[in-house]
Scaffold this active site. Structure first.
Site, short mmCIF file in Angstrom:
data_model
loop_
_atom_site.label_atom_id
_atom_site.label_comp_id
_atom_site.label_asym_id
_atom_site.label_seq_id
_atom_site.Cartn_x
_atom_site.Cartn_y
_atom_site.Cartn_z
N ASP A 67 0.82 -1.21 0.00
CA ASP A 67 0.00 0.00 0.00
C ASP A 67 0.85 1.26 0.00
O ASP A 67 2.07 1.21 0.22
CB ASP A 67 -0.95 0.00 1.21
CG ASP A 67 -0.26 -0.38 2.52
OD1 ASP A 67 0.98 -0.38 2.56
OD2 ASP A 67 -0.97 -0.66 3.50
N ASN A 136 -7.42 -2.74 14.40
CA ASN A 136 -8.82 -3.05 14.08
C ASN A 136 -8.91 -4.27 13.15
O ASN A 136 -9.96 -4.54 12.57
CB ASN A 136 -9.51 -1.83 13.47
CG ASN A 136 -8.83 -1.37 12.19
OD1 ASN A 136 -7.89 -2.01 11.73
ND2 ASN A 136 -9.30 -0.28 11.62
N HIS A 138 -7.10 -4.68 10.37
CA HIS A 138 -6.82 -4.43 8.94
C HIS A 138 -5.50 -5.05 8.50
O HIS A 138 -4.57 -5.20 9.29
CB HIS A 138 -6.93 -2.94 8.58
CG HIS A 138 -5.80 -2.06 9.02
ND1 HIS A 138 -5.99 -0.87 9.67
CD2 HIS A 138 -4.45 -2.16 8.87
CE1 HIS A 138 -4.83 -0.29 9.89
NE2 HIS A 138 -3.88 -1.06 9.43
C1 GLP Z 1 -0.43 0.41 8.78
C2 GLP Z 1 -0.09 -0.41 7.53
C3 GLP Z 1 -0.29 -1.90 7.76
C4 GLP Z 1 0.35 -2.31 9.08
C5 GLP Z 1 -0.35 -1.59 10.22
C6 GLP Z 1 0.18 -1.99 11.60
O1 GLP Z 1 -1.74 0.88 8.80
N1 GLP Z 1 -0.83 -0.03 6.36
O2 GLP Z 1 0.28 -2.61 6.67
O3 GLP Z 1 0.26 -3.69 9.25
O4 GLP Z 1 -0.18 -0.20 10.04
O5 GLP Z 1 1.29 -1.23 11.92
P1 GLP Z 1 2.30 -1.56 13.08
O6 GLP Z 1 3.14 -2.68 12.58
O7 GLP Z 1 3.10 -0.30 13.24
O8 GLP Z 1 1.51 -1.91 14.28
#
Ligand code: GLP
Length: 239
Positions: A67, A136, A138
């Site tokens: 992304d 959440n 995602h």
């Molecule tokens: C962002 C990214 C995701 C990632 C998520 C969790 O929103 N788009 O790909 O998995 O954050 O981030 P973190 O690893 O900092 O908890």
């Protein structure tokens, strides 16, 4: 599904790096699906260290990232292109031409999404997709409540995602409100998936994702249906 429970972030990172390196050794010209966020940073550092030591080469590796924020140029310090350059690409011998990330500044997002899907197709699909997990549920930027069947598409970011990502920006207002992300369908088409998560704060959502009902309300729950899912976690999941 295989689950490796690790003691801490360092052990999780090392195990994830082992799996990524094994993929590169088995198929030097593999297509890696890469992720951003704080979770994969340790695994990328380990891969870079192996490269420095001369035991791992990315010379033939191709990569596609999940992304990118809409509206940020690749040079913006919070863009995912910049993140990948900083944490992996500039530290290894990957050919920059072989690193693909959606263009957050494309004038027409629909055209950009179609172009990105065509890139993935032309590469022959993703061999191993690395994923982090949002609080959440995602994955990539596929927020709860959306359909499972999408390929690359434009998304409006949820309130909680904007809040979670605000720590990387000067203020909440500076966090982009939209992104371009590979969809759940694109993710599920990867031949293998590696999901990583660490920290107590991810335990509840990991339990829902891995053992709860498969529902678009928890986007990562669809991963239960993937035929080759490996989970490496340091969230304190019950044994
Ligand atoms: C962002 C990214 C995701 C990632 C998520 C969790 O929103 N788009 O790909 O998995 O954050 O981030 P973190 O690893 O900092 O908890």
């Amino acid at each position: 599904m295989r689950i490796y429970t690790c003691e801490d972030y360092a052990a999780m990172s090392r195990r994830a790096a082992d799996i990524l390196a094994a993929q590169i050794i088995l198929k030097p010209d593999c297509v890696l699906g890469l992720a951003t966020g704080s979770t994969p940073v340790g695994a990328y550092a380990q891969l870079a260290a192996w490269h420095r030591e001369g035991v791992l080469s990315f010379a033939q590796v191709r990569s596609v990232n999940l992304d990118e924020y809409r509206g940020l140029s690749g040079g913006h310090p919070q863009s995912y292109r910049h993140f990948m350059q900083k944490h992996l690409f500039r530290l290894v011998d990957i050919d920059p031409q072989n690193t693909h990330i959606p263009d957050g500044q494309a004038a027409d997002p629909a055209v950009e999404c179609a172009r990105y899907d065509a890139v993935i197709r032309a590469l022959g699909g993703v061999d191993l997709q690395l994923l982090g997990l949002g609080h959440n549920g995602h994955i990539g930027f596929n927020e709860p409540g959306r359909a499972f069947e999408k390929t690359t598409h434009r998304v409006k970011l949820g309130e909680s995602t904007i809040r979670a990502n605000a720590r990387f920006f000067a203020s909440m207002d500076e966090v982009p409100k939209e992104a371009v992300t590979m969809g759940i369908k694109s993710i599920m088409q990867a031949k293998k998936i590696l999901l990583i998560a660490s920290g107590e704060d991810k335990r509840e959502i990991m339990e829902k994702a891995l053992f709860g009902p498969v529902t678009p309300d928890v986007p990562a729950s669809i991963l239960q249906l993937h035929p080759d899912l490996t989970v490496v976690e340091a969230c304190g999941l019950p044994e």
